[in-house]
Design a protein around this motif. Structure first.
Motif, PDB file in Angstrom:
ATOM      1  N   GLU A 161      -8.012  -9.574   3.085  1.00  0.00           N
ATOM      2  CA  GLU A 161      -9.163 -10.648   3.652  1.00  0.00           C
ATOM      3  C   GLU A 161      -9.275 -12.373   2.216  1.00  0.00           C
ATOM      4  O   GLU A 161      -9.842 -11.938   1.251  1.00  0.00           O
ATOM      5  N   THR A 163     -12.448 -15.439   3.134  1.00  0.00           N
ATOM      6  CA  THR A 163     -13.532 -15.902   3.843  1.00  0.00           C
ATOM      7  C   THR A 163     -13.296 -17.287   3.451  1.00  0.00           C
ATOM      8  O   THR A 163     -12.899 -17.795   2.263  1.00  0.00           O
ATOM      9  N   SER A 189     -11.556 -15.287  -2.031  1.00  0.00           N
ATOM     10  CA  SER A 189     -11.793 -13.474  -1.614  1.00  0.00           C
ATOM     11  C   SER A 189     -13.058 -12.605  -1.127  1.00  0.00           C
ATOM     12  O   SER A 189     -13.636 -12.676  -2.307  1.00  0.00           O
ATOM     13  N   TYR A 190     -12.040 -11.842  -0.160  1.00  0.00           N
ATOM     14  CA  TYR A 190     -13.525 -10.692   0.151  1.00  0.00           C
ATOM     15  C   TYR A 190     -13.545  -9.459  -0.739  1.00  0.00           C
ATOM     16  O   TYR A 190     -13.170  -9.248  -1.403  1.00  0.00           O
ATOM     17  N   ASP A 192     -15.427  -6.399  -1.786  1.00  0.00           N
ATOM     18  CA  ASP A 192     -16.593  -5.357  -0.935  1.00  0.00           C
ATOM     19  C   ASP A 192     -18.336  -4.688  -1.332  1.00  0.00           C
ATOM     20  O   ASP A 192     -17.376  -4.383  -2.701  1.00  0.00           O
ATOM     21  N   HIS A 203     -10.976 -10.976  -7.959  1.00  0.00           N
ATOM     22  CA  HIS A 203     -12.368 -12.226  -6.939  1.00  0.00           C
ATOM     23  C   HIS A 203     -11.645 -13.250  -7.613  1.00  0.00           C
ATOM     24  O   HIS A 203     -12.814 -13.910  -8.637  1.00  0.00           O
ATOM     25  N   ASP A 225     -19.613 -19.521   7.441  1.00  0.00           N
ATOM     26  CA  ASP A 225     -18.156 -18.175   6.781  1.00  0.00           C
ATOM     27  C   ASP A 225     -17.443 -17.309   7.564  1.00  0.00           C
ATOM     28  O   ASP A 225     -18.546 -17.189   8.499  1.00  0.00           O
ATOM     29  N   THR A 227     -14.715 -14.457   8.107  1.00  0.00           N
ATOM     30  CA  THR A 227     -13.922 -13.530   6.859  1.00  0.00           C
ATOM     31  C   THR A 227     -12.734 -12.704   7.611  1.00  0.00           C
ATOM     32  O   THR A 227     -13.217 -11.982   8.951  1.00  0.00           O
ATOM     33  N   THR A 282     -13.202 -12.097  13.383  1.00  0.00           N
ATOM     34  CA  THR A 282     -13.132 -11.989  11.854  1.00  0.00           C
ATOM     35  C   THR A 282     -14.292 -10.994  11.621  1.00  0.00           C
ATOM     36  O   THR A 282     -15.067 -10.131  12.738  1.00  0.00           O
ATOM     37  N   GLN A 287     -20.780 -13.627   4.407  1.00  0.00           N
ATOM     38  CA  GLN A 287     -20.410 -13.105   2.983  1.00  0.00           C
ATOM     39  C   GLN A 287     -21.761 -14.531   1.845  1.00  0.00           C
ATOM     40  O   GLN A 287     -21.540 -14.653   1.130  1.00  0.00           O
TER      41      GLN A 287
END
Length: 356
Positions: A161, A163, A189-190, A192, A203, A225, A227, A282, A287
């Motif tokens: 994923e 963003t 980059s997403y 978690d 990241h 944003d 994602t 999304t 984020q």
């Protein structure tokens, strides 16, 4: 229904089938006198792709009924196009009548060989019609495929994923002080938040000046944003790059769908004999957080909320196997009146910064 095509049109059709096969398992065909449309929806109902062709796209295009609908397995259609397109003189497709159980695909090759395939079809497909108006999505940008490919090359190939954060250019004096002035778009980059401390994945964050990287950029409001999944983005990117057209992104905010379409020129009056629309769900949670995103994620892990969240957002972090029952998760219900879009899977990572 019958149509045939050759040359560049055949290459475009082959790219379309390849792109659709990377989205879903079923190809839904909808034909009318004004256009032929291919649809595909993935199994989690988070991605929808529609590619339409006008009659002048084909060498021959005839339809005896006001409308013809059927569905085919994309795996079977891809097997027809295993023959290299460069060795095919022309492709013909025939559905004898609207109640026929098989559709015939015929390849006439330059070496004189003719290959015929009969693919079983469903004459009562479940067709989803998109009612999302791209003109109502307030933020957008246009990027060349090769430029987007270069930007994505900074991220790990295993990234699931990504963003996009959009702000107004030079909207904050602090940006100038931090030497990020003008870099109004960020690709991230997403991360978690539940796995930030224990995961060693990379990241990456890229700050982008839209005047340098984009052909067009529109965003005149507070930062937002979105994602979404990278796999489907890369599939559509390959399609547009092969067709030598730019990509137009349309979006609103986290939890609302992002739409992508080919851009056939900066002039809004530019037209083509084919068009495509990719819609991706999304992630519900935004984020956008103050401070270091890794520190913010760590705080969230230890029960120190960075910002107020709803119960639906908490559930989305705690259980990724089921979509949280929020209005923002029922995107496909809003679009077609039937289906829920499953949110993107979560991915964890740690942080490296890159400024372009």
């Amino acid at each position: 229904m019958e149509f045939s095509l050759s040359g560049n049109a055949l290459k475009t059709l082959a790219r379309s089938i390849t792109c659709l096969a990377r989205i879903g398992n079923e190809l839904v065909v909808e034909a009318s006198p004004s256009q032929l449309t291919f649809h595909s929806l993935n199994s989690s109902r988070s991605t929808y792709l529609s590619i339409s062709f006008k009659p002048d796209f084909f060498d021959v295009y005839t339809i005896s009924n006001p409308q013809v609908k059927c569905s085919l397995l994309l795996k079977a259609v891809c097997s027809v196009l295993r023959t290299p397109v460069t060795s095919i003189d022309h492709l013909s497709v025939l559905l004898p009548d609207q109640y026929a159980s098989k559709i015939q695909w015929t390849l006439d090759c330059y070496n004189g060989i003719r290959k015929a395939y009969w693919i079983t079809c469903n004459i009562e497909p479940d067709i989803q019609h998109l009612s999302l108006d791209r003109r109502k999505l307030p933020s957008s940008f246009v990027v060349r495929p090769r430029d987007l490919t270069r930007l994505l090359a900074n991220f790990q190939s295993t990234l699931q994923e990504i963003t996009i954060i959009a702000t107004e250019p030079l909207s904050s004096p602090a940006d100038v002080e931090n030497e990020i002035g003008g870099k109004a778009v960020e690709l991230r980059s997403y991360l978690d938040p539940t796995k930030a401390e224990n995961d060693s994945s990379l990241h990456t964050q890229l700050w982008i000046d839209p005047t340098e990287e984009f052909m067009l950029y529109t965003h005149n409001r507070d930062p937002v944003d979105v994602t979404f999944a990278v796999k489907e983005l890369k599939a559509f990117l390959s399609f547009c790059e092969g067709c030598e057209v730019d990509i137009h992104f349309y979006f609103d905010k986290a939890g609302e769908p992002i739409l992508m379409a080919p851009k056939f020129g900066l002039d809004d009056g530019s037209t083509s004999n084919f068009d495509a629309t990719l819609v991706l769900a999304t992630m519900l949670a935004s984020q956008l957080q103050d401070g270091n995103p890794v520190e913010a994620a760590a705080d969230a892990m230890h029960g120190q909320p960075v910002h107020e969240t709803s119960q639906a957002e908490d559930r989305s972090r705690g259980n990724v196997s089921e979509p949280p029952p929020s209005d923002h998760t029922r995107i496909w219900s809003d679009l077609s009146g039937k289906f829920d879009i499953f949110k993107c899977n979560l991915m964890s990572s740690i942080r490296t910064n890159v400024i372009l």
